[in-house]
Write a protein that holds these residues in place. Sequence first.
Motif, PDB file in Angstrom:
ATOM      1  N   PRO A 198     -54.767 -52.973  -7.231  1.00 47.86           N
ATOM      2  CA  PRO A 198     -55.754 -54.044  -7.376  1.00 47.86           C
ATOM      3  C   PRO A 198     -55.090 -55.413  -7.197  1.00 47.86           C
ATOM      4  O   PRO A 198     -54.004 -55.639  -7.723  1.00 47.86           O
ATOM      5  CB  PRO A 198     -56.284 -53.882  -8.806  1.00 47.86           C
ATOM      6  N   GLU A 243     -53.312 -62.903  -5.057  1.00 53.61           N
ATOM      7  CA  GLU A 243     -51.928 -62.455  -5.035  1.00 53.61           C
ATOM      8  C   GLU A 243     -51.278 -62.702  -3.673  1.00 53.61           C
ATOM      9  O   GLU A 243     -50.468 -61.905  -3.224  1.00 53.61           O
ATOM     10  CB  GLU A 243     -51.856 -60.958  -5.383  1.00 53.61           C
ATOM     11  N   ASP A 268     -59.957 -58.113  -5.079  1.00 53.51           N
ATOM     12  CA  ASP A 268     -60.980 -58.298  -6.105  1.00 53.51           C
ATOM     13  C   ASP A 268     -61.564 -59.717  -6.035  1.00 53.51           C
ATOM     14  O   ASP A 268     -61.458 -60.489  -6.970  1.00 53.51           O
ATOM     15  CB  ASP A 268     -60.332 -58.026  -7.465  1.00 53.51           C
ATOM     16  N   ASP A 285     -47.779 -57.313  -8.628  1.00 48.69           N
ATOM     17  CA  ASP A 285     -46.787 -58.349  -8.968  1.00 48.69           C
ATOM     18  C   ASP A 285     -45.393 -57.795  -9.248  1.00 48.69           C
ATOM     19  O   ASP A 285     -44.535 -58.510  -9.761  1.00 48.69           O
ATOM     20  CB  ASP A 285     -47.285 -59.181 -10.154  1.00 48.69           C
ATOM     21  N   GLN A 333     -44.487 -55.891 -11.508  1.00 48.61           N
ATOM     22  CA  GLN A 333     -44.211 -55.647 -12.928  1.00 48.61           C
ATOM     23  C   GLN A 333     -44.164 -54.146 -13.184  1.00 48.61           C
ATOM     24  O   GLN A 333     -43.732 -53.706 -14.241  1.00 48.61           O
ATOM     25  CB  GLN A 333     -45.284 -56.284 -13.812  1.00 48.61           C
ATOM     26  N   ARG A 364     -43.418 -60.987 -13.719  1.00 49.66           N
ATOM     27  CA  ARG A 364     -44.015 -60.936 -12.377  1.00 49.66           C
ATOM     28  C   ARG A 364     -43.202 -61.739 -11.364  1.00 49.66           C
ATOM     29  O   ARG A 364     -42.594 -62.739 -11.696  1.00 49.66           O
ATOM     30  CB  ARG A 364     -45.488 -61.297 -12.383  1.00 49.66           C
ATOM     31  N   THR A 387     -50.206 -64.913 -14.298  1.00 49.91           N
ATOM     32  CA  THR A 387     -51.109 -63.895 -14.830  1.00 49.91           C
ATOM     33  C   THR A 387     -52.477 -64.510 -15.074  1.00 49.91           C
ATOM     34  O   THR A 387     -52.603 -65.680 -15.404  1.00 49.91           O
ATOM     35  CB  THR A 387     -50.568 -63.247 -16.115  1.00 49.91           C
TER      36      THR A 387
HETATM   37  N1  UDP Z   1     -56.221 -58.142 -11.153  1.00 49.16           N
HETATM   38  C1  UDP Z   1     -57.425 -57.822 -10.510  1.00 49.16           C
HETATM   39  N2  UDP Z   1     -58.576 -58.457 -10.891  1.00 49.16           N
HETATM   40  C2  UDP Z   1     -58.615 -59.384 -11.896  1.00 49.16           C
HETATM   41  C3  UDP Z   1     -57.387 -59.681 -12.556  1.00 49.16           C
HETATM   42  C4  UDP Z   1     -56.224 -59.036 -12.166  1.00 49.16           C
HETATM   43  O1  UDP Z   1     -57.442 -56.978  -9.613  1.00 49.16           O
HETATM   44  O2  UDP Z   1     -59.675 -59.927 -12.185  1.00 49.16           O
HETATM   45  C5  UDP Z   1     -54.967 -57.466 -10.731  1.00 49.16           C
HETATM   46  C6  UDP Z   1     -53.795 -58.392 -10.421  1.00 49.16           C
HETATM   47  O3  UDP Z   1     -53.820 -58.829  -9.085  1.00 49.16           O
HETATM   48  C7  UDP Z   1     -52.597 -57.501 -10.711  1.00 49.16           C
HETATM   49  C8  UDP Z   1     -53.098 -56.618 -11.841  1.00 49.16           C
HETATM   50  O4  UDP Z   1     -54.518 -56.666 -11.812  1.00 49.16           O
HETATM   51  O5  UDP Z   1     -52.228 -56.686  -9.609  1.00 49.16           O
HETATM   52  C9  UDP Z   1     -52.571 -57.059 -13.191  1.00 49.16           C
HETATM   53  O6  UDP Z   1     -52.850 -58.414 -13.410  1.00 49.16           O
HETATM   54  P1  UDP Z   1     -51.845 -59.405 -14.112  1.00 49.16           P
HETATM   55  O7  UDP Z   1     -50.487 -59.268 -13.521  1.00 49.16           O
HETATM   56  O8  UDP Z   1     -52.480 -60.756 -14.063  1.00 49.16           O
HETATM   57  O9  UDP Z   1     -51.862 -58.844 -15.599  1.00 49.16           O
HETATM   58  P2  UDP Z   1     -50.611 -58.562 -16.561  1.00 49.16           P
HETATM   59  O10 UDP Z   1     -49.557 -57.880 -15.750  1.00 49.16           O
HETATM   60  O11 UDP Z   1     -50.191 -59.879 -17.073  1.00 49.16           O
HETATM   61  O12 UDP Z   1     -51.193 -57.654 -17.612  1.00 49.16           O
END
Ligand code: UDP
Length: 309
Positions: free
Chosen positions: A9, A13, A42, A96, A98, A201, A206
């Motif tokens: 997703p 990005e 998304d 990202d 992560q 990331r 985020t």
């Molecule tokens: N993401 C998405 N839709 C959203 C928010 C986030 O598809 O509305 C995706 C984002 O691109 C990433 C993943 O979900 O690949 C995790 O998001 P993020 O890194 O912001 O979250 P964290 O790692 O801080 O939990």
Amino acid sequence: MTKLSIVVPCYNEQEAIPLFYPAVEKVVKKMPVEVEYWFVNDGSADQTLDELRKLHDQDPEHVHYVSFSRNFGKEAGLYAGLKAATGDYVVVMDVDLQDPPEYLPEMYHEVSTGEYDCVGMRRTDRKGEAKFKSFLSDQFYNVINKISDTKIVSGARDYRMMTRQMVNAVLSLTEYNRFSKGIFNWVGFKTKYLPYKNVERVAGTTDWSTWKLFKYAIDGITDFSEAPLAIATWTGGISAFIAVIGIIFIVIRHFVVPNSSAFGWASMVCIMLFIGGVQLFCLGIVGRYIGRIYMQTKHRPIYIIKEKK
Ligand code: UDP
Ligand code: MG
């Protein structure tokens, strides 16, 4: 040859995608699988879709994408990606980095031997994250694991590899409010968690503020537990019990202490406000569940696709 689908997703990005793809390619090239990518755009406001088109043009056979008509949230993105995936095994990854691609061979090893249906990655620390945010996360896991039958592993990310059978099970849950962390556990199957150290990331920021995470946690609780609904019954029962004791006390005092007057109005107002507050609070909880029933009965699609390749 066994096929591995990678579901990613992406929301705003554009910087991360050009780093993600080569990093994953480097690892999967050495694995005994045919790889298929399913990126989900998304409803990004930046050049994410252009980046995905570029990747698709480079390797139209293996790189695919689904692009939403607007931002539907990560949960909707995951669902769309899982639905589009055709592999024997499916892995869900954040773009990202992560979710380190280096673990893919180990994850694949565990699921392909047939001993496990799913391998998830679990962070053992929260380095680089605000203390308050980590504290709230810990509390969330404590609460939900106490009040829900679906156990959610603390620190488990959405980074997981699943067998086709498990993916089909996840897809069979068509609920509108999707709380994946719960859904992955609810469907059952044998899951192994591999621990790893938190990675920050590579690019971008985020999208999850503490407030957004808090709301997400409340959603998770209402989706997987009915315990909050019991709050009304319990507080109602307890205050009725206290009221009975109060009545007995007042009646006895009336006969024992001559000329005893009632309490002042200040205490009266406090009691009334308190009870009124508790009632509204309970009504609010019931309202949340009704809101969810309302959204579900509309049978709206979880996402709307504008472009797919
Ligand atoms: N993401 C998405 N839709 C959203 C928010 C986030 O598809 O509305 C995706 C984002 O691109 C990433 C993943 O979900 O690949 C995790 O998001 P993020 O890194 O912001 O979250 P964290 O790692 O801080 O939990
Ligand atoms: Mg991230």
